[in-house]
Write a protein that holds these residues in place. Structure first.
Motif, PDB file in Angstrom:
ATOM      1  N   THR A  36       8.285 -10.144  33.592  1.00 57.57           N
ATOM      2  CA  THR A  36       8.897  -9.240  34.564  1.00 57.57           C
ATOM      3  C   THR A  36      10.013 -10.000  35.266  1.00 57.57           C
ATOM      4  O   THR A  36       9.802 -11.128  35.749  1.00 57.57           O
ATOM      5  N   PHE A  45      12.049  -5.566  32.599  1.00 56.57           N
ATOM      6  CA  PHE A  45      10.911  -6.083  31.842  1.00 56.57           C
ATOM      7  C   PHE A  45      11.361  -6.422  30.426  1.00 56.57           C
ATOM      8  O   PHE A  45      12.202  -5.751  29.856  1.00 56.57           O
ATOM      9  N   LEU A  47       4.165  -6.963  26.566  1.00 49.69           N
ATOM     10  CA  LEU A  47       4.942  -7.364  27.729  1.00 49.69           C
ATOM     11  C   LEU A  47       5.034  -8.886  27.775  1.00 49.69           C
ATOM     12  O   LEU A  47       4.012  -9.581  27.707  1.00 49.69           O
ATOM     13  N   PHE A 103      14.098   2.382  28.784  1.00 52.73           N
ATOM     14  CA  PHE A 103      14.087   1.339  27.764  1.00 52.73           C
ATOM     15  C   PHE A 103      15.431   1.218  27.066  1.00 52.73           C
ATOM     16  O   PHE A 103      16.127   2.212  26.824  1.00 52.73           O
ATOM     17  N   THR A 138       8.412   6.377  40.970  1.00 55.06           N
ATOM     18  CA  THR A 138       7.481   5.269  40.802  1.00 55.06           C
ATOM     19  C   THR A 138       6.897   5.274  39.404  1.00 55.06           C
ATOM     20  O   THR A 138       6.409   6.296  38.931  1.00 55.06           O
ATOM     21  N   GLY A 139       6.949   4.137  38.768  1.00 56.41           N
ATOM     22  CA  GLY A 139       6.339   3.994  37.451  1.00 56.41           C
ATOM     23  C   GLY A 139       7.295   4.216  36.305  1.00 56.41           C
ATOM     24  O   GLY A 139       7.036   3.787  35.192  1.00 56.41           O
ATOM     25  N   TRP A 140       8.407   4.893  36.529  1.00 57.75           N
ATOM     26  CA  TRP A 140       9.315   5.179  35.428  1.00 57.75           C
ATOM     27  C   TRP A 140      10.063   3.927  35.013  1.00 57.75           C
ATOM     28  O   TRP A 140      10.560   3.181  35.846  1.00 57.75           O
ATOM     29  N   GLN A 141      10.167   3.729  33.719  1.00 57.78           N
ATOM     30  CA  GLN A 141      10.993   2.672  33.173  1.00 57.78           C
ATOM     31  C   GLN A 141      11.895   3.277  32.113  1.00 57.78           C
ATOM     32  O   GLN A 141      11.477   4.153  31.352  1.00 57.78           O
ATOM     33  N   ARG A 191      13.552  -0.617  35.805  1.00 58.01           N
ATOM     34  CA  ARG A 191      13.113   0.342  36.825  1.00 58.01           C
ATOM     35  C   ARG A 191      14.278   0.570  37.777  1.00 58.01           C
ATOM     36  O   ARG A 191      14.878  -0.382  38.261  1.00 58.01           O
TER      37      ARG A 191
END
Lengths: 117, 112
Positions: free
Chosen positions: A49, A34, A46, A108, A103-106, A97
């Motif tokens: 993607t 992202f 954002l 940075f 699930t959901g973790w990013q 990711r």
């Protein structure tokens, strides 16, 4: 583990030129990355993607011809700011990711500060 | 912001005190996450709470989620000067495959 790097960490360019920013996942494979931009003292917005091997999905209001995104491999995505203008000056942050990760973790990256003169 | 709002926008406390930050959002979510950002740096993931959870703990952090009120809170107990940073909530929505939408953030300053 789960380290994301960005290069360069800062860049100054002249108006009208193009700038490429790299985002790499160093120790994991990222099916999705992202791109965000952040103005001083403001939130992350954002931009798009990026999925490996396919076209990026841009958020409403983000010019796809101006912000070119390429996700050529499972560990690298690039953002190219074309024909940069001073108003493109901002802090650009990528996240990734992990394939098969929670699930959901990013994760940075440290961000790239772009200044267009 | 694209999704949520945090309050307060700025919070200044002494070391040892607790810090509470709130986040409100507008649409239905899959999960809500809290991140920390030191000035001019990237984000560090703190904690993720799923929409079917009400409370979660991680060390000195406690997060609550009230989906009926579309709000969440982050509590940092026994704060330290090193906790000084901006804190953002971000929501993940079911239809958007991992996209996160961030609130405006709370700037926390902890004085020694």
């Amino acid at each position: 583990g789960a380290v994301v790097s960005q290069h360069p960490s800062w860049v100054i360019c002249k108006s009208g030129t193009s700038v490429k920013i790299e985002c790499r996942s160093l120790d994991f494979q990222a099916t999705t990355m992202f791109w965000y931009r952040q103005f001083p003292k403001q939130s992350l917005m954002l931009m798009a993607t990026s999925n490996e091997g396919s076209k990026a999905t841009y958020e409403q209001g983000v010019e796809k011809d101006k912000f070119l995104i390429n996700h050529a491999s499972l560990t690298l995505s690039t953002l190219t700011v074309t024909s940069a203008h001073p108003e493109d000056s901002s802090f650009y942050i990528c996240s990734a990711r992990e394939a098969g990760g929670p699930t959901g973790w990013q994760y940075f990256g440290p961000g790239t500060r772009l200044t267009v003169t | 912001s694209q999704q949520g709002e945090e309050d307060p926008q700025a919070l200044s406390i002494q070391e040892g005190e607790n810090a509470t930050m709130n986040c409100s959002y507008k649409t239905s979510i899959n999960n809500l996450q809290w991140y920390r950002q030191n000035s001019g740096r990237g984000l560090v993931h703190l904690i993720l709470i799923r929409s079917n959870e009400r409370e979660k703990h991680s060390g000195r952090l406690r997060v609550t989620l009230d989906t009926s009120k579309k709000s969440s809170s982050l509590l940092i107990t026994a704060s330290r000067a090193a906790d000084t940073a901006s804190y953002f909530c971000a929501t993940g929505r079911g239809s958007t495959l991992g996209r996160l939408y961030f609130g405006r953030g709370t700037q926390l300053t902890v004085w020694p």
